[in-house]
Design a protein around this motif. Structure first.
Motif, PDB file in Angstrom:
ATOM      1  N   ALA A 220      -0.179   8.032   8.322  1.00 43.69           N
ATOM      2  CA  ALA A 220      -1.581   7.972   7.892  1.00 43.69           C
ATOM      3  C   ALA A 220      -2.005   9.254   7.190  1.00 43.69           C
ATOM      4  O   ALA A 220      -3.082   9.307   6.599  1.00 43.69           O
ATOM      5  CB  ALA A 220      -2.491   7.708   9.081  1.00 43.69           C
TER       6      ALA A 220
ATOM      7  N   SER B 143      -6.333  15.493  14.417  1.00 45.34           N
ATOM      8  CA  SER B 143      -6.221  14.030  14.389  1.00 45.34           C
ATOM      9  C   SER B 143      -6.351  13.473  15.803  1.00 45.34           C
ATOM     10  O   SER B 143      -6.867  12.369  16.000  1.00 45.34           O
ATOM     11  CB  SER B 143      -4.883  13.612  13.771  1.00 45.34           C
ATOM     12  OG  SER B 143      -3.794  14.117  14.522  1.00 45.34           O
TER      13      SER B 143
ATOM     14  N   SER C   2      -3.292   3.622   1.269  1.00 40.41           N
ATOM     15  CA  SER C   2      -2.288   3.533   2.325  1.00 40.41           C
ATOM     16  C   SER C   2      -2.862   3.967   3.671  1.00 40.41           C
ATOM     17  O   SER C   2      -2.484   3.418   4.710  1.00 40.41           O
ATOM     18  CB  SER C   2      -1.082   4.404   1.962  1.00 40.41           C
ATOM     19  OG  SER C   2      -0.134   4.411   2.990  1.00 40.41           O
ATOM     20  N   ALA C   3      -3.766   4.954   3.643  1.00 41.36           N
ATOM     21  CA  ALA C   3      -4.335   5.465   4.896  1.00 41.36           C
ATOM     22  C   ALA C   3      -5.217   4.438   5.588  1.00 41.36           C
ATOM     23  O   ALA C   3      -5.215   4.333   6.824  1.00 41.36           O
ATOM     24  CB  ALA C   3      -5.120   6.743   4.623  1.00 41.36           C
ATOM     25  N   ILE C   4      -5.993   3.668   4.823  1.00 39.35           N
ATOM     26  CA  ILE C   4      -6.912   2.711   5.444  1.00 39.35           C
ATOM     27  C   ILE C   4      -6.288   1.328   5.595  1.00 39.35           C
ATOM     28  O   ILE C   4      -6.902   0.442   6.209  1.00 39.35           O
ATOM     29  CB  ILE C   4      -8.224   2.591   4.640  1.00 39.35           C
ATOM     30  CG1 ILE C   4      -7.966   1.940   3.272  1.00 39.35           C
ATOM     31  CG2 ILE C   4      -8.887   3.944   4.487  1.00 39.35           C
ATOM     32  CD1 ILE C   4      -9.237   1.578   2.533  1.00 39.35           C
TER      33      ILE C   4
ATOM     34  N   SER D 235       0.829  -1.208   0.000  1.00 38.80           N
ATOM     35  CA  SER D 235       0.000   0.000   0.000  1.00 38.80           C
ATOM     36  C   SER D 235       0.865   1.261   0.000  1.00 38.80           C
ATOM     37  O   SER D 235       0.535   2.253  -0.657  1.00 38.80           O
ATOM     38  CB  SER D 235      -0.930  -0.005   1.214  1.00 38.80           C
ATOM     39  OG  SER D 235      -0.204   0.146   2.424  1.00 38.80           O
TER      40      SER D 235
ATOM     41  N   TRP E 149      -5.431   7.163  -0.275  1.00 37.33           N
ATOM     42  CA  TRP E 149      -6.381   6.644   0.701  1.00 37.33           C
ATOM     43  C   TRP E 149      -6.189   5.149   0.952  1.00 37.33           C
ATOM     44  O   TRP E 149      -6.531   4.640   2.027  1.00 37.33           O
ATOM     45  CB  TRP E 149      -7.816   6.908   0.246  1.00 37.33           C
ATOM     46  CG  TRP E 149      -8.120   6.375  -1.127  1.00 37.33           C
ATOM     47  CD1 TRP E 149      -7.943   7.013  -2.320  1.00 37.33           C
ATOM     48  CD2 TRP E 149      -8.644   5.077  -1.430  1.00 37.33           C
ATOM     49  NE1 TRP E 149      -8.315   6.205  -3.365  1.00 37.33           N
ATOM     50  CE2 TRP E 149      -8.756   5.008  -2.847  1.00 37.33           C
ATOM     51  CE3 TRP E 149      -9.030   3.978  -0.673  1.00 37.33           C
ATOM     52  CZ2 TRP E 149      -9.233   3.875  -3.503  1.00 37.33           C
ATOM     53  CZ3 TRP E 149      -9.501   2.842  -1.310  1.00 37.33           C
ATOM     54  CH2 TRP E 149      -9.592   2.808  -2.707  1.00 37.33           C
TER      55      TRP E 149
ATOM     56  N   CYS F 222     -12.925   8.496  18.622  1.00 32.96           N
ATOM     57  CA  CYS F 222     -12.929   7.067  18.296  1.00 32.96           C
ATOM     58  C   CYS F 222     -12.689   6.221  19.537  1.00 32.96           C
ATOM     59  O   CYS F 222     -13.330   5.169  19.726  1.00 32.96           O
ATOM     60  CB  CYS F 222     -11.856   6.774  17.244  1.00 32.96           C
ATOM     61  SG  CYS F 222     -12.208   7.454  15.606  1.00 32.96           S
TER      62      CYS F 222
ATOM     63  N   PHE G 271      -6.107  -0.064   9.191  1.00 35.15           N
ATOM     64  CA  PHE G 271      -7.427  -0.443   9.693  1.00 35.15           C
ATOM     65  C   PHE G 271      -7.889  -1.757   9.066  1.00 35.15           C
ATOM     66  O   PHE G 271      -8.457  -2.623   9.749  1.00 35.15           O
ATOM     67  CB  PHE G 271      -8.435   0.669   9.393  1.00 35.15           C
ATOM     68  CG  PHE G 271      -9.842   0.349   9.819  1.00 35.15           C
ATOM     69  CD1 PHE G 271     -10.188   0.325  11.159  1.00 35.15           C
ATOM     70  CD2 PHE G 271     -10.815   0.054   8.878  1.00 35.15           C
ATOM     71  CE1 PHE G 271     -11.484   0.018  11.561  1.00 35.15           C
ATOM     72  CE2 PHE G 271     -12.107  -0.249   9.262  1.00 35.15           C
ATOM     73  CZ  PHE G 271     -12.447  -0.269  10.609  1.00 35.15           C
ATOM     74  N   MET G 272      -7.636  -1.904   7.767  1.00 33.07           N
ATOM     75  CA  MET G 272      -8.026  -3.139   7.091  1.00 33.07           C
ATOM     76  C   MET G 272      -7.258  -4.342   7.641  1.00 33.07           C
ATOM     77  O   MET G 272      -7.801  -5.445   7.738  1.00 33.07           O
ATOM     78  CB  MET G 272      -7.784  -3.002   5.582  1.00 33.07           C
ATOM     79  CG  MET G 272      -8.659  -1.963   4.901  1.00 33.07           C
ATOM     80  SD  MET G 272     -10.428  -2.254   5.196  1.00 33.07           S
ATOM     81  CE  MET G 272     -10.633  -3.892   4.502  1.00 33.07           C
TER      82      MET G 272
END
Length: 552
Positions: free
Chosen positions: A296, A303, A176-178, A162, A174, A310, A181-182
């Motif tokens: 991220a 952030s 790489s950003a998610i 990623s 995006w 969260c 989380f994935m």
């Protein structure tokens, strides 16, 4: 995430492992756009080692927990006081070389620490140095789980792919950003389906729902234990402050941004004071979490607000869902974030440009890897301070010669074609004149005069004037003024007169108040430029010769 002490963990105690209050406060008071606040292993271990000697957690877990909250309170008071009294100047001692080495060394030891999760181990050393980590890995090699290692490699490949995709196709940032989380989601689902905890894939385990309770009533200030809390808070506060500011400045340096050291101190202090009221212990800017935040794509302190919200939602509703998150997934995310922070190219650049800066960088890097973060950072900062002191104690002085027909005056070593001025020696002083360098400057000036006298005699001339260019002297103390008086007396005995050029306002004021200008050299021998001083010296020399010729 800002954390509260765990029962029978590294730092003992009993509450959940998160709070949303400190991140919210840092977003308001902090100055770093990249820092993600939370706890750090080194400060946690330091706190535990100090408090455990006074109150073992097995004997009195409640008091043990209270001392952690109290230590956080004193840490906050200490850090806030440093910021209020504007002692953020300590940030200036963290040079780019120190930051580069500290950042690379810390990234390396964090990667080594993640081998525990990557290999599915249950036991691991609390120390961070390379030797202890490697010894621990092979000592507990019977705990290695190949299933965890294979899954970790798959996660690493996914995360690195990623990042590579982001470089090749910036519009797909995006992905790489998610990706982290994935990895958590995929890992959790996989571990649930295959019952990973029973097949060599350790998971996070049970997480309780609910927000941390208020702990202000649990702060203890009894005479018997307050000294322990103060000691723990002070020492861990220094460590946390140094690491937090170093991390913030490290990440700011990458983006060519600036952070305010005083604001950071106040922000950390307020966070820890509020944290001690809301079941949190020491909070700072952890390297691993900040690196994940940075990679991220964070842009502002908001952030931390998003993270705080969260955390609150997870604590209230989703905490049990993360029960099956594999530890190897979390380790993989941290490893990938750390890899990008070991700047090998920057090491090579420092080696080519400045060997001393390279040494400062390597002291931080090697100190962090082979000893501790505190030792590495302290040794590197100490070496930087020594270098700065050497520059102050041994300032540069140079002889000026004329170029461009006498309009400009430059260092004769850098401009070989610069001409000497007959009967006149022009010296440039380029440092504040304090007690630490006054003696050295006196010796250098007299040595220059002696060398110039010898050279002039070979040409059949006499040195009669010394012009001191003070344009680079930003300040002077009483010892420095005394040095100028001694130089004047030494030269006066040889029949050599001193002229001053371009002194700054602060320097001029002190020279006037001390009587040096009016009573010793005379106001007529202070000039705006070197050229004016040379012209005056030539005129005085011509008058003197005309007078001698008239007497003859």
């Amino acid at each position: 995430m800002a954390t509260t002490p765990r029962r029978r963990g590294v730092v003992g105690g009993g509450a959940q492992d998160s709070s949303f209050v400190p991140p919210l406060l840092y977003a308001v008071f902090g100055s770093s756009n990249n820092l993600a606040v939370g706890t750090v292993a080194a400060a946690s271990l330091l706190l535990a080692s100090i408090i455990e000697t006074e109150v073992p957690p097995e004997e009195n877990p409640q008091l043990y927990l209270q001392l952690f909250y109290t230590a956080a309170f004193f840490t906050g008071v200490f850090q806030t006081a440093l910021g209020v009294f504007r002692l953020g100047l300590i940030v200036d001692f963290l040079s780019r070389s120190t930051i580069t080495g500290f950042m690379g060394g810390t990234a390396a030891i964090i990667i080594m620490q993640q081998l525990k999760g990557m290999l599915g181990m249950k036991h691991f050393t609390p120390k961070t140095d390379l030797i202890s980590v490697m010894r621990s890995i092979f000592h507990y090699r019977h705990e290695w789980k190949w299933q965890s290692a294979v899954l970790g490699i798959c996660f690493l490949l996914l995360l690195l792919s990623s990042k590579h995709l982001r470089k090749k196709r910036p519009n797909l940032f995006w992905v790489s950003a998610i990706a982290p989380f994935m990895v958590v989601v995929i890992g959790g689902i996989f571990a649930f389906l295959v019952k990973g905890n029973e097949h060599g894939i350790p998971i996070v385990g049970d997480l309780k729902k609910g927000i941390n309770p208020l702990s202000i009533s649990q702060l203890t200030f009894t005479d018997k234990h307050v000294n322990t809390a103060v000691k723990a808070g002070f020492l861990s506060g220094i460590l946390a402050l140094a690491e937090g500011i170093a991390v913030g400045r490290s990440l700011a340096l990458i983006k060519n941004e600036q952070i305010d050291g005083n604001k950071e101190m106040v922000a950390f202090g307020i966070m820890n004071i509020a944290g001690s009221f809301t079941s949190c212990y020491l909070t700072t800017g952890p390297f691993s979490k900040s690196a994940v935040n940075f990679h991220a794509g964070c842009r502002t302190p908001m952030s931390n607000v998003v993270m705080s919200v969260c955390i609150m939602l997870v604590l209230l509703f989703l905490a049990p869902l993360f029960k099956y998150t594999p530890l190897v997934a979390l380790s993989s995310i941290i490893v990938v974030a750390m890899i990008g922070l070991i700047k090998v190219k920057e090491f090579c650049h420092l080696y080519r440009v400045d060997k001393f800066d390279f040494c400062i960088c390597m002291v931080a890097f090697i100190g962090v890897i082979f000893f501790t973060m505190v030792i590495g950072l302290s040794a590197s900062v100490g070496l930087s301070v020594i270098r700065a002191l050497l520059h102050v104690a041994r300032p540069k002085t140079c002889k000026l010669g004329s170029i461009a027909g006498g309009e400009l005056f430059r260092d004769v070593r850098h401009y070989p074609n610069a001409r000497n001025i007959p009967n006149v020696l022009v010296l440039q002083l380029g440092s504040p004149i304090y007690f630490v360098n006054a003696g050295y400057l006196r010796e250098r000036i007299l040595r220059w005069v002696e060398d110039e006298e010898n050279a002039s005699k070979l040409d059949g001339q006499d040195l009669q004037y010394v012009v001191l260019d003070l344009g680079g002297v930003t300040s002077i103390d009483n010892t420095g003024i005394g040095m100028l008086v001694e130089v004047h007396k030494s030269l006066d005995r040889k029949g050599i007169r001193i002229a001053l050029t371009n002194p700054r306002l602060e320097v001029t004021e002190k020279l006037v108040l001390s009587g040096y200008i009016k009573d010793i050299i005379g106001e007529e021998w202070v000039f705006l430029t070197v050229k004016d001083a040379i012209t005056a010296c030539r005129y005085a020399l011509q008058r003197s010769r005309s007078k001698e010729d008239g007497e003859v």
